[in-house]
Design an enzyme around this catalytic site. Sequence first.
Site, mmCIF file in Angstrom:
data_model
loop_
_atom_site.group_PDB
_atom_site.id
_atom_site.type_symbol
_atom_site.label_atom_id
_atom_site.label_comp_id
_atom_site.label_asym_id
_atom_site.label_seq_id
_atom_site.Cartn_x
_atom_site.Cartn_y
_atom_site.Cartn_z
ATOM 1 N N TRP A 64 0.712 -1.214 -0.036
ATOM 2 C CA TRP A 64 0.043 0.122 0.047
ATOM 3 C C TRP A 64 0.868 1.261 0.121
ATOM 4 O O TRP A 64 0.443 2.165 -0.754
ATOM 5 C CB TRP A 64 -0.985 0.086 0.915
ATOM 6 C CG TRP A 64 -1.995 -1.133 1.032
ATOM 7 C CD1 TRP A 64 -2.274 -2.408 1.631
ATOM 8 C CD2 TRP A 64 -2.945 -1.250 -0.124
ATOM 9 N NE1 TRP A 64 -3.289 -3.012 1.195
ATOM 10 C CE2 TRP A 64 -3.636 -2.368 -0.070
ATOM 11 C CE3 TRP A 64 -3.099 -0.253 -1.129
ATOM 12 C CZ2 TRP A 64 -4.673 -2.970 -0.845
ATOM 13 C CZ3 TRP A 64 -4.300 -0.972 -2.088
ATOM 14 C CH2 TRP A 64 -5.072 -2.024 -1.899
ATOM 15 N N LYS B 151 -13.063 -2.019 5.964
ATOM 16 C CA LYS B 151 -12.213 -2.824 6.829
ATOM 17 C C LYS B 151 -12.733 -2.677 8.114
ATOM 18 O O LYS B 151 -13.030 -3.611 8.855
ATOM 19 C CB LYS B 151 -10.592 -2.383 7.086
ATOM 20 C CG LYS B 151 -9.867 -3.139 5.673
ATOM 21 C CD LYS B 151 -9.815 -2.148 4.410
ATOM 22 C CE LYS B 151 -9.133 -3.142 3.310
ATOM 23 N NZ LYS B 151 -8.087 -2.174 2.651
ATOM 24 N N ASP C 71 -2.405 6.597 6.043
ATOM 25 C CA ASP C 71 -3.306 5.603 5.630
ATOM 26 C C ASP C 71 -3.553 4.625 6.333
ATOM 27 O O ASP C 71 -3.002 3.776 6.732
ATOM 28 C CB ASP C 71 -2.797 5.007 4.127
ATOM 29 C CG ASP C 71 -3.757 4.157 3.762
ATOM 30 O OD1 ASP C 71 -4.783 3.706 4.190
ATOM 31 O OD2 ASP C 71 -3.520 3.172 2.697
#
Length: 364
Positions: free
Chosen positions: A102, A200, A176
């Site tokens: 990511w 999530k 993030d």
Amino acid sequence: MERLYNFSAGPAALPLEVLQQARDELVNWQGCGMSVMEMSHRGKEYMGIQAQAEADLRELMGIPANYKVLFLQGGASSQFAMVPMNLYRGKASADFLNTGEWSKKAIHEALKYGAVNVVASSEDKNFTYAPTQDAWKLDPNAAYVHYTPNETIGGVEIFWTPDLAKLAGEVPLVADMSSTILSRPIDVSKFGLIYAGAQKNIGPAGLTLVIVREDLIGQVVPGTPTMFDYRTHSENGSMYNTPPTYGIYIAGLVFKLLKAKGGLAEMEKTNRLKAGLLYDCIDASGFYHSPVARENRSLMNIPFTLKDAALDEAFLNGAKARNLVQLKGHRLSGGMRASLYNAMPVEGVRALVEFMQEFERAHG
Ligand SMILES: *Cc1c(COP(=O)(O)O)cnc(C)c1O
């Protein structure tokens, strides 16, 4: 069919209480005669739902008054572009920590808007740890410092907050938090901007949360589309266009539930208990293996391998027969991955551990 224990990394399990309340209110929300999905986003019922969701989130996370909460769309992946568009603010370069897949995607996108200085990388050890801050080569003139506190694929979590005070407090910290937000308390005031896809630990896919300090808003790069300017959304209460109303409603139910359960400190206790059960099982066996450095073992996403990858399929089938699903590892890592977000009950983890011990006895 019974409900399964869903260990998916995302979209992930939602709390049963939330799904049940949403079911009860699905066609007629609190007697108003329609579903939340059918409401005008500018009507008083829906405006109340969104305002309450924001208030509850602010209370849960302790978000200071000089931060805006934005309810956006496009996923964390859109933030990979939106953050640089809004935060380069005429500066040449931004700092990025590279701890995995990511991080790499965020870097790739930022490079379209300016230079990137990678302050440190754990690629040398296949992204199985996070470099500590003493190893970071920070640029005092950076537009911002971006990092990924929890790498969802690698299962690498950073439990300390980078300290940028040495940089005279001028360089904002950007995180993030897609797969760690709401899993434990954090000090929001240490960050310039936090973003997270909802699917999530917040709610359904389609909602993206941005928490941004006000002074960072309003200096976009020329040519930035209206919809990619944080100012557009902050000046319009996330209602410049139609927000993802149903996702915000469900997120609001999740925030209420977390508050009722005692807030994020309680979440952290439960999350540490759950992750501890699984890591203890892995460590006690000569059969399962966690590739991640101990100090960076994620509470939310736990990748592990079996002694022999030829047993993977039998493991997944055996798990499925016990209602334990979505344990297959990411295609980049192979092996297994168990995601233990807030909505995964302790009993789900106990059932997984019990199955793992039995599987080891049968095949170890
Ligand atoms: C899932 C995830 C993303 C991508 O999120 P989308 O909402 O699918 O764009 C980005 N970063 C992290 C850390 C993630 O876990």
